[in-house]
Design a protein around this motif. Structure first.
Motif, short mmCIF file in Angstrom:
data_model
loop_
_atom_site.label_atom_id
_atom_site.label_comp_id
_atom_site.label_asym_id
_atom_site.label_seq_id
_atom_site.Cartn_x
_atom_site.Cartn_y
_atom_site.Cartn_z
N ILE A 66 0.87 -1.17 0.00
CA ILE A 66 0.00 0.00 0.00
C ILE A 66 0.90 1.22 0.00
CG2 ILE A 66 -1.74 1.30 1.25
CD1 ILE A 66 -2.82 -1.30 2.32
N VAL A 67 0.80 2.04 -1.05
CA VAL A 67 1.69 3.18 -1.25
C VAL A 67 0.96 4.45 -0.81
CG1 VAL A 67 3.05 4.49 -2.92
CG2 VAL A 67 2.78 2.01 -3.18
N GLN A 68 1.62 5.23 0.06
CA GLN A 68 1.10 6.52 0.48
C GLN A 68 1.74 7.63 -0.37
OE1 GLN A 68 1.87 6.74 4.71
NE2 GLN A 68 -0.08 5.75 5.20
N ILE A 69 0.89 8.48 -0.95
CA ILE A 69 1.36 9.53 -1.84
C ILE A 69 1.17 10.87 -1.16
CG2 ILE A 69 1.08 10.59 -4.11
CD1 ILE A 69 -0.06 7.94 -5.07
N THR A 70 2.26 11.62 -1.00
CA THR A 70 2.21 12.95 -0.38
C THR A 70 2.68 13.99 -1.40
OG1 THR A 70 4.45 12.67 0.49
CG2 THR A 70 2.62 12.02 1.91
N PRO A 71 2.08 15.17 -1.42
CA PRO A 71 2.52 16.22 -2.34
C PRO A 71 3.96 16.66 -2.04
CG PRO A 71 0.34 16.70 -1.45
CD PRO A 71 0.88 15.55 -0.66
N GLN A 72 4.69 17.01 -3.07
CA GLN A 72 6.07 17.46 -2.93
C GLN A 72 6.19 18.98 -2.92
OE1 GLN A 72 8.53 15.07 -2.40
NE2 GLN A 72 6.64 13.86 -2.25
N VAL A 73 5.12 19.70 -3.28
CA VAL A 73 5.11 21.16 -3.25
C VAL A 73 3.85 21.61 -2.53
CG1 VAL A 73 6.50 21.43 -5.33
CG2 VAL A 73 4.01 21.26 -5.52
N THR A 74 3.88 22.84 -2.06
CA THR A 74 2.76 23.38 -1.29
C THR A 74 2.03 24.45 -2.08
OG1 THR A 74 3.90 22.95 0.79
CG2 THR A 74 2.10 24.53 0.84
N GLY A 91 2.02 6.48 -13.33
CA GLY A 91 2.19 7.75 -14.02
C GLY A 91 0.92 8.53 -14.24
N ASP A 92 -0.24 7.94 -13.94
CA ASP A 92 -1.49 8.67 -14.11
C ASP A 92 -1.56 9.85 -13.14
OD1 ASP A 92 -2.26 6.97 -16.06
OD2 ASP A 92 -3.84 5.96 -14.91
N VAL A 93 -2.12 10.99 -13.61
CA VAL A 93 -2.26 12.17 -12.77
C VAL A 93 -3.50 12.00 -11.89
CG1 VAL A 93 -2.58 14.67 -12.74
CG2 VAL A 93 -1.14 13.62 -14.50
N LEU A 94 -3.29 12.09 -10.57
CA LEU A 94 -4.38 11.94 -9.62
C LEU A 94 -5.03 13.27 -9.27
CD1 LEU A 94 -2.58 9.44 -7.19
CD2 LEU A 94 -3.94 8.89 -9.22
N SER A 179 0.46 8.80 -9.74
CA SER A 179 0.54 7.48 -9.10
C SER A 179 1.86 6.82 -9.48
CB SER A 179 -0.62 6.59 -9.54
OG SER A 179 -0.45 5.28 -9.04
N PRO A 180 2.63 6.36 -8.49
CA PRO A 180 3.90 5.71 -8.81
C PRO A 180 3.75 4.23 -9.17
CG PRO A 180 3.67 5.90 -6.44
CD PRO A 180 2.45 6.54 -7.04
N VAL A 181 2.53 3.68 -8.98
CA VAL A 181 2.32 2.24 -9.21
C VAL A 181 1.01 2.03 -9.93
CG1 VAL A 181 3.67 1.52 -7.19
CG2 VAL A 181 1.21 1.95 -6.96
N GLU A 192 -10.72 19.74 -3.98
CA GLU A 192 -10.42 20.99 -4.67
C GLU A 192 -10.51 22.15 -3.70
OE1 GLU A 192 -12.71 21.62 -8.14
OE2 GLU A 192 -12.31 19.63 -9.00
N GLY A 193 -9.50 23.00 -3.74
CA GLY A 193 -9.45 24.15 -2.84
C GLY A 193 -8.63 23.91 -1.59
N ASP A 194 -8.34 22.63 -1.27
CA ASP A 194 -7.50 22.34 -0.10
C ASP A 194 -6.07 22.79 -0.36
OD1 ASP A 194 -9.64 21.26 1.15
OD2 ASP A 194 -9.06 19.16 0.84
N LEU A 195 -5.36 23.08 0.72
CA LEU A 195 -3.96 23.42 0.63
C LEU A 195 -3.14 22.15 0.75
CD1 LEU A 195 -1.78 25.65 0.46
CD2 LEU A 195 -1.78 25.68 2.98
N ALA A 196 -2.48 21.79 -0.32
CA ALA A 196 -1.64 20.59 -0.30
C ALA A 196 -0.31 20.92 0.35
CB ALA A 196 -1.41 20.09 -1.73
N SER A 197 0.14 20.02 1.21
CA SER A 197 1.43 20.20 1.88
C SER A 197 2.17 18.88 1.90
CB SER A 197 1.23 20.72 3.31
OG SER A 197 0.52 19.77 4.09
N SER A 198 3.49 18.96 2.06
CA SER A 198 4.32 17.76 2.02
C SER A 198 4.11 16.85 3.23
CB SER A 198 5.79 18.15 1.92
OG SER A 198 6.15 18.98 3.02
N GLY A 199 3.49 17.35 4.28
CA GLY A 199 3.24 16.52 5.45
C GLY A 199 1.90 15.82 5.44
N GLN A 200 1.13 15.98 4.39
CA GLN A 200 -0.21 15.41 4.31
C GLN A 200 -0.26 14.29 3.28
OE1 GLN A 200 -3.04 18.09 2.63
NE2 GLN A 200 -4.80 16.73 2.91
N VAL A 201 -0.87 13.15 3.66
CA VAL A 201 -1.05 12.05 2.72
C VAL A 201 -2.26 12.35 1.86
CG1 VAL A 201 -1.50 9.59 2.46
CG2 VAL A 201 0.00 10.39 4.29
#
Length: 406
Positions: A66-74, A91-94, A179-181, A192-201
């Protein structure tokens, strides 16, 4: 003397005839040469087939990874493409993060790289020219060192600009959460509208390379499990086998709290009833004996003897097993048995029986060695004929008439 009427004598002879009792020499009723009646029994033919010692346990099917994906930019989320339960390719865009600032940074880094490259080329030519003049002793060492320092500074600036461009390019690319897998979306924690951060899955993706289940076994069963042993799966409340697998990992220790050992089983064949989260019964084949003599456990007769150990003054139970074998459809002989492994209600017989022996499976508890038996056929135990409802009243009336006539 008064004579007895003849009709009284006739009555006495009739009473003696109805009693039907022949007298023994001692005046008692005679038994003749009647033999003990045979006991009616049912039999089962001992078979030669494969039997396995099995360990059964329950567990849930899950993905191997089970792969956890976290944003790399905020920045804020502008678009969500993948929903819960979607199957995604590698490689699909989530989801998409607002990318205008990162695009500007990338373009700025490109411009900076061009400037650094131009300065590097200019200072490189100047350094080569000054080097030739210095070798001919036409300039001083100070002028040569200044040209060399300027060239090295331009070279470092070019390398820094390249690194900055690579970083800005990566940041711009990371505005697309991919998606890496190849897998299935298990959870989606962004909108939509949420603030993505590197500490959030943002997403959890189940890798669909394979499925597995984890079972937890007590010591006596855990110690008998080995990697590579075959396993069958059955979905709860279903009779047929739903999948097959192999033991792939065994925990080297028992859990100190529960005392159970973890065993990981990977699926190799998956039926239509197998999906993530479903509860399955896992049957591990620990040991298999080929062409063994197998009978139902119901045919066994267990004899338990209580023994007292003199030294420890403890009570021990000694169990022995036997079965009755019908010979010639008339005599049941007792056989002492040595048991092997069990599988469900079937048990292996190591000594005492041969394939094809007729084993008493019903009525054996009332037998003794060399007892006379009568093997019951299917007709003896068949159901009584059904009477149609429309004829039931007629038959009842006929029975009443016959009883009143008699």
């Amino acid at each position: 003397m008064k004579q007895t009427p003849y009709y009284v004598l006739i009555l006495l002879f009739i009473i003696q005839g109805c009693s039907g009792g022949s007298q023994t020499p001692n005046g008692g009723p005679g038994n003749g040469n009647q033999e003990d009646p045979a006991t009616s029994v049912e039999t089962f033919t001992a078979e030669s087939k494969d039997i396995s010692r099995q360990i059964k346990s329950f567990g849930n099917i899950r993905a191997q990874e089970i792969v956890q994906i976290t944003p790399q930019v905020t920045n804020r989320i502008t678009q969500v493409y993948a929903e819960l339960g979607d199957t995604v390719q590698q490689g699909d865009v989530l989801a998409k993060i607002y990318d205008a600032p990162f695009r500007d940074q990338y373009q700025q880094a490109q411009s900076q790289l061009e400037q650094s490259r131009s300065s590097y080329e200019r200072d490189s030519l100047q350094f080569k020219r000054q080097k030739k003049l210095f070798e001919k002793q036409l300039i001083s060492s100070t002028e040569f060192e200044d040209a060399k320092a300027t060239f090295q500074n331009s070279k470092a600036q070019l390398q820094s600009s390249k690194a900055n461009l690579t970083e800005s390019r990566e940041n711009l690319e990371n505005t697309k959460i991919k998606s890496p897998v190849y897998g299935v979306v298990l959870t989606r924690n962004i909108s939509e509208g949420d603030l993505a951060s590197s500490g959030q899955v943002a997403y959890e993706i189940a890798n669909l390379v394979g499925y597995q289940t984890r079972v937890y076994l007590p010591l006596e069963e855990w110690r008998n499990v080995e990697i590579g042993q075959p396993v069958t799966f059955r979905v709860s409340n279903q009779a047929d086998i739903s999948g097959r697998g192999r033991v792939t990992h065994i925990s080297p220790r028992l859990d100190p709290t529960t005392g159970l050992g973890e065993v990981v089983i990977s699926l190799t064949e998956r039926g239509s009833s197998i999906y993530q989260g479903v509860l399955v019964e896992s049957t591990i084949n620990v040991e298999t004996h080929k062409d063994a003599v197998v009978i139902p456990r119901a045919a066994l007769i267990e004899n338990v003897q209580t023994l007292i150990e003199p030294e420890s003054n403890s009570i021990q139970l000694e169990r022995t097993y036997s079965a009755f074998v019908v010979q010639g459809d008339s005599i049941a002989t007792k056989r002492d048995l040595k048991l092997g492994i069990e599988q469900g209600d079937q048990i292996e017989i190591l000594e005492g029986l041969q394939p094809g022996d007729q084993i008493v499976i019903t009525g054996q508890n009332s037998l003794e060695d060399s007892s006379k038996v009568q093997v019951a056929g299917q007709n003896d135990f068949g159901p009584s004929p059904e009477v149609p409802i429309e004829n039931a009243s007629d038959e009842g009336n006929e029975m009443q008439d016959s009883s009143s006539t008699s």
